[in-house]
Design an enzyme around this catalytic site. Sequence first.
Site, PDB file in Angstrom:
ATOM      1  N   SER A  72       0.827  -1.214   0.000  1.00 41.24           N
ATOM      2  CA  SER A  72       0.000   0.000   0.000  1.00 41.24           C
ATOM      3  C   SER A  72       0.857   1.258   0.000  1.00 41.24           C
ATOM      4  CB  SER A  72      -0.915   0.016   1.217  1.00 41.24           C
ATOM      5  OG  SER A  72      -1.749  -1.100   1.209  1.00 41.24           O
TER       6      SER A  72
HETATM    7  C1  LIG Z   1      -3.431  -4.015  -0.279  1.00 41.23           C
HETATM    8  S1  LIG Z   1      -2.797  -5.605  -0.018  1.00 41.23           S
HETATM    9  C2  LIG Z   1      -2.053  -5.537   1.569  1.00 41.23           C
HETATM   10  C3  LIG Z   1      -1.051  -4.450   1.726  1.00 41.23           C
HETATM   11  C4  LIG Z   1      -0.129  -4.574   2.895  1.00 41.23           C
HETATM   12  N1  LIG Z   1      -0.808  -4.561   4.169  1.00 41.23           N
HETATM   13  C5  LIG Z   1       0.883  -3.442   2.862  1.00 41.23           C
HETATM   14  O1  LIG Z   1       0.713  -2.505   3.597  1.00 41.23           O
HETATM   15  O2  LIG Z   1       1.812  -3.472   2.096  1.00 41.23           O
HETATM   16  C6  LIG Z   1      -4.259  -6.543   0.280  1.00 41.23           C
HETATM   17  C7  LIG Z   1      -4.004  -8.008   0.559  1.00 41.23           C
HETATM   18  O3  LIG Z   1      -5.194  -8.557   1.104  1.00 41.23           O
HETATM   19  C8  LIG Z   1      -5.187  -9.928   0.784  1.00 41.23           C
HETATM   20  N2  LIG Z   1      -6.538 -10.483   0.996  1.00 41.23           N
HETATM   21  C9  LIG Z   1      -7.641 -10.378   0.207  1.00 41.23           C
HETATM   22  N3  LIG Z   1      -8.675 -11.042   0.754  1.00 41.23           N
HETATM   23  C10 LIG Z   1      -8.230 -11.589   1.908  1.00 41.23           C
HETATM   24  C11 LIG Z   1      -8.821 -12.403   2.905  1.00 41.23           C
HETATM   25  N4  LIG Z   1     -10.099 -12.796   2.836  1.00 41.23           N
HETATM   26  N5  LIG Z   1      -8.051 -12.798   3.955  1.00 41.23           N
HETATM   27  C12 LIG Z   1      -6.747 -12.426   4.039  1.00 41.23           C
HETATM   28  N6  LIG Z   1      -6.147 -11.648   3.109  1.00 41.23           N
HETATM   29  C13 LIG Z   1      -6.868 -11.241   2.069  1.00 41.23           C
HETATM   30  C14 LIG Z   1      -4.713  -9.958  -0.660  1.00 41.23           C
HETATM   31  O4  LIG Z   1      -4.202 -11.235  -0.988  1.00 41.23           O
HETATM   32  C15 LIG Z   1      -3.660  -8.849  -0.650  1.00 41.23           C
HETATM   33  O5  LIG Z   1      -2.374  -9.381  -0.523  1.00 41.23           O
END
Ligand SMILES: C[S@@+](CC[C@H](N)C(=O)[O-])C[C@H]1O[C@@H](n2cnc3c(N)ncnc32)[C@H](O)[C@@H]1O
Length: 418
Positions: A72
């Site tokens: 992000s």
């Molecule tokens: C925007 S990214 C995370 C960014 C990270 N926190 C950072 O700050 O760099 C969103 C993540 O949420 C994960 N995701 C989507 N649905 C999910 C779920 N039901 N449970 C866990 N993770 C999930 C995706 O695989 C993705 O890697």
Amino acid sequence: MVDGSRADELREAMIGALREMGAVQSDRVAEVFRAVPRHLFTPGAPLEDAYDPRDAVHVKRDDRGVPISTVSSPQLQGSMLEQADIRPGMTAMEIGSGGVNAAMMSWLTGPEGQVTTVDIDSDVIERARRLLDAAGYARVNVVLADAENGVAEHAPYDRIIVTVGAWDIPPAWVNQLAPGGRLVVPLRMRGLTRSLELEREGDHLVSRSAMICGFVAMQGAGANRERLVPLRGTRVALRFDDGWPGERVPDMDRVLDTTRAEAWTGVTIGGTESFETLQLWLATAFPGFGKLRADADQRSVLVDDDNLWFDSAAVVGDSVAYLTTRRVEPGVSEFGAHAFGPHATDLAEAMAEQVRIWDREQRHGPGPNFGVWPLNTPDERLPEGLVINKRHHRVTISWPAATSATTGQGNQEETQGE
Ligand SMILES: C[S@@+](CC[C@H](N)C(=O)[O-])C[C@H]1O[C@@H](n2cnc3c(N)ncnc32)[C@H](O)[C@@H]1O
């Protein structure tokens, strides 16, 4: 080879920019950005991209090229860390793993604290584990799971930060919150996503702050499908993420063949000013609020060249109106409403009038309060305003002061409708 002094220079510039944007407000959050070298978590990306304050670094896309995992943007991470206010010794969970944010959370909790990060995608988890270990954050628990169920093993959490677009709050997130804990979550309501800082108050959660944001959508059990209402096939369509608010989805496929009505408001906005509370106000005032999208070649049907915007719409009966703007002088635009359908003139004026009310009564206020209530909460206990019934909770949007967009008609309630 990474040029360390160049990375240091870019990092300081990024922190300065984040301070100016208001995404970093406290010295502790500034310090954590300084302490955790971001580029260690974006291997392969140019240093300039890693330290761009506004941009995410894409990690993975789906088959259609839509991003499903990103590191992000610093702007989002900073704002959400400010909302979370993580203190030394706390236990915290991050939902959605990119590596660097978990590392920053771990730095903030310190050696006495504990951080767990969970992701549904094994590639993302493998990457996060590898990069956290390499950067010296082997203490972070990295878990492969659908976060719909949280991670009971390391609960309860003083802080939960959700870094993926959620449509609802699954019970596990509330149950795994420690007493006095805080949940920071980008929640989608009527197509509008706000990062909510939520705390328990009795049997429900209340917001302490809200920030406009955008995130990739949740996958797994908590994923939510939008309902499309075509206005000209799928080339121009309305999107309803909370389901269709009425009994019968209207057939509106020919509505754009009618004559367009316009109403202008006299309410102006500067180029960089946010009007995020106006969208929420319109969502509260119109039960049929949804998001409007159009293919590029259809844009001229909706707006003229000097009209800039047509994203927030409302359906009333067989007519549709949407918020737009027109340039009145360099850097200044006026809000207005366009409408199509049998009641276009009245509906355009009704939307314009809501813009005027927002301008008078809410524009310079603190914005609405958000509540997350158990599904069985009776209507009488809910604050006046908009009620959105989700799968697990009832979400309320209520406005300060005596005024209300519902003009005293009680709650504007919407069911999931799928
Ligand atoms: C925007 S990214 C995370 C960014 C990270 N926190 C950072 O700050 O760099 C969103 C993540 O949420 C994960 N995701 C989507 N649905 C999910 C779920 N039901 N449970 C866990 N993770 C999930 C995706 O695989 C993705 O890697």
